[in-house]
Scaffold this motif. Sequence first.
Motif, mmCIF file in Angstrom:
data_model
loop_
_atom_site.group_PDB
_atom_site.id
_atom_site.type_symbol
_atom_site.label_atom_id
_atom_site.label_comp_id
_atom_site.label_asym_id
_atom_site.label_seq_id
_atom_site.Cartn_x
_atom_site.Cartn_y
_atom_site.Cartn_z
ATOM 1 N N GLN A 100 -43.499 -5.840 0.812
ATOM 2 C CA GLN A 100 -43.253 -5.857 2.252
ATOM 3 C C GLN A 100 -41.840 -5.395 2.623
ATOM 4 N N MET A 101 -40.849 -5.762 1.868
ATOM 5 C CA MET A 101 -39.468 -5.387 2.187
ATOM 6 C C MET A 101 -39.260 -3.876 2.043
ATOM 7 N N GLU A 102 -39.839 -3.281 1.028
ATOM 8 C CA GLU A 102 -39.745 -1.827 0.864
ATOM 9 C C GLU A 102 -40.439 -1.123 2.033
ATOM 10 N N TRP A 103 -41.604 -1.633 2.423
ATOM 11 C CA TRP A 103 -42.351 -1.064 3.543
ATOM 12 C C TRP A 103 -41.528 -1.134 4.837
ATOM 13 N N VAL A 104 -40.904 -2.275 5.095
ATOM 14 C CA VAL A 104 -40.085 -2.449 6.296
ATOM 15 C C VAL A 104 -38.903 -1.479 6.274
ATOM 16 N N GLY A 105 -38.251 -1.356 5.147
ATOM 17 C CA GLY A 105 -37.123 -0.435 5.031
ATOM 18 C C GLY A 105 -37.529 1.005 5.307
ATOM 19 N N LYS A 106 -38.635 1.417 4.717
ATOM 20 C CA LYS A 106 -39.110 2.789 4.926
ATOM 21 C C LYS A 106 -39.525 3.016 6.381
ATOM 22 N N MET A 107 -40.201 2.041 6.970
ATOM 23 C CA MET A 107 -40.628 2.173 8.370
ATOM 24 C C MET A 107 -39.426 2.239 9.312
ATOM 25 N N ASN A 108 -38.410 1.437 9.066
ATOM 26 C CA ASN A 108 -37.192 1.499 9.881
ATOM 27 C C ASN A 108 -36.535 2.868 9.778
ATOM 28 N N ASN A 109 -36.495 3.409 8.563
ATOM 29 C CA ASN A 109 -35.919 4.730 8.349
ATOM 30 C C ASN A 109 -36.738 5.804 9.072
ATOM 31 N N ILE A 110 -38.045 5.716 8.983
ATOM 32 C CA ILE A 110 -38.934 6.675 9.648
ATOM 33 C C ILE A 110 -38.737 6.624 11.159
ATOM 34 N N ARG A 111 -38.713 5.432 11.721
ATOM 35 C CA ARG A 111 -38.534 5.301 13.177
ATOM 36 C C ARG A 111 -37.177 5.841 13.629
ATOM 37 N N ALA A 112 -36.136 5.565 12.849
ATOM 38 C CA ALA A 112 -34.796 6.060 13.199
ATOM 39 C C ALA A 112 -34.756 7.589 13.168
ATOM 40 N N CYS A 113 -35.361 8.193 12.155
ATOM 41 C CA CYS A 113 -35.394 9.662 12.057
ATOM 42 C C CYS A 113 -36.193 10.260 13.207
ATOM 43 N N ALA A 114 -37.337 9.670 13.508
ATOM 44 C CA ALA A 114 -38.183 10.172 14.597
ATOM 45 C C ALA A 114 -37.452 10.055 15.932
ATOM 46 N N GLU A 115 -36.776 8.952 16.150
ATOM 47 C CA GLU A 115 -36.050 8.761 17.403
ATOM 48 C C GLU A 115 -34.904 9.761 17.543
ATOM 49 N N GLU A 116 -34.219 10.036 16.449
ATOM 50 C CA GLU A 116 -33.129 11.011 16.489
ATOM 51 C C GLU A 116 -33.658 12.395 16.869
ATOM 52 N N MET A 117 -34.807 12.756 16.317
ATOM 53 C CA MET A 117 -35.423 14.042 16.652
ATOM 54 C C MET A 117 -35.810 14.096 18.124
ATOM 55 N N ILE A 118 -36.369 13.022 18.635
ATOM 56 C CA ILE A 118 -36.796 12.962 20.036
ATOM 57 C C ILE A 118 -35.591 13.076 20.966
ATOM 58 N N LEU A 119 -34.529 12.372 20.646
ATOM 59 C CA LEU A 119 -33.339 12.428 21.496
ATOM 60 C C LEU A 119 -32.757 13.837 21.546
ATOM 61 N N LYS A 120 -32.726 14.520 20.399
ATOM 62 C CA LYS A 120 -32.173 15.881 20.362
ATOM 63 C C LYS A 120 -33.081 16.886 21.062
ATOM 64 N N GLU A 121 -34.392 16.781 20.850
ATOM 65 C CA GLU A 121 -35.322 17.796 21.341
ATOM 66 C C GLU A 121 -35.766 17.605 22.788
ATOM 67 N N ILE A 122 -35.860 16.373 23.249
ATOM 68 C CA ILE A 122 -36.417 16.148 24.587
ATOM 69 C C ILE A 122 -35.410 15.539 25.543
ATOM 70 N N VAL A 123 -34.839 14.422 25.173
ATOM 71 C CA VAL A 123 -33.978 13.678 26.095
ATOM 72 C C VAL A 123 -32.709 14.469 26.421
ATOM 73 N N CYS A 124 -32.084 15.068 25.436
ATOM 74 C CA CYS A 124 -30.818 15.762 25.651
ATOM 75 C C CYS A 124 -30.971 17.287 25.622
ATOM 76 N N GLU A 125 -32.042 17.771 26.186
ATOM 77 C CA GLU A 125 -32.219 19.237 26.218
ATOM 78 C C GLU A 125 -31.603 19.839 27.449
#
Length: 125
Positions: A100-125
């Motif tokens: 479970q801890m590995e899964w949580v760590g990976k999911m947090n990393n995935i969400r952070a990467c996805a959010e960074e992409m969204i902020l660059k591509e959509i929010v701050c265009e």
Amino acid sequence: MEKHIMGENGISYTLEEDGLYYPDLYLPEGTEYPIGKYGILRKSYLKEHRKGLYLELILAGKLNEHLHQVDEECNQMMDRLVEQMKEKQGVTEKLKMQNQMEWVGKMNNIRACAEEMILKEIVCE
């Protein structure tokens, strides 16, 4: 002085307590949409970095609709990106049950990467 006057431009004005006339401007009905996290971030970005577009949207009565659309688009993109990244990195329900801890760590990393992409591509265009 009159409480209400009609300007040469066809806009009515109301006299306020400070002795100044302010235009009677109202948003068209049905323009109030719920705005989430990404809509609020977009509004802040527009205010700070794209003042012309921000004022144009306000004056056209389309700011709220624009922010709502951006928020919806970002949320849909977030869901898509998270699912794609989970698949590529092998983050499954099986992993969640085994470590479970590995899964949580990976999911947090995935969400952070996805959010960074969204902020660059959509929010701050």
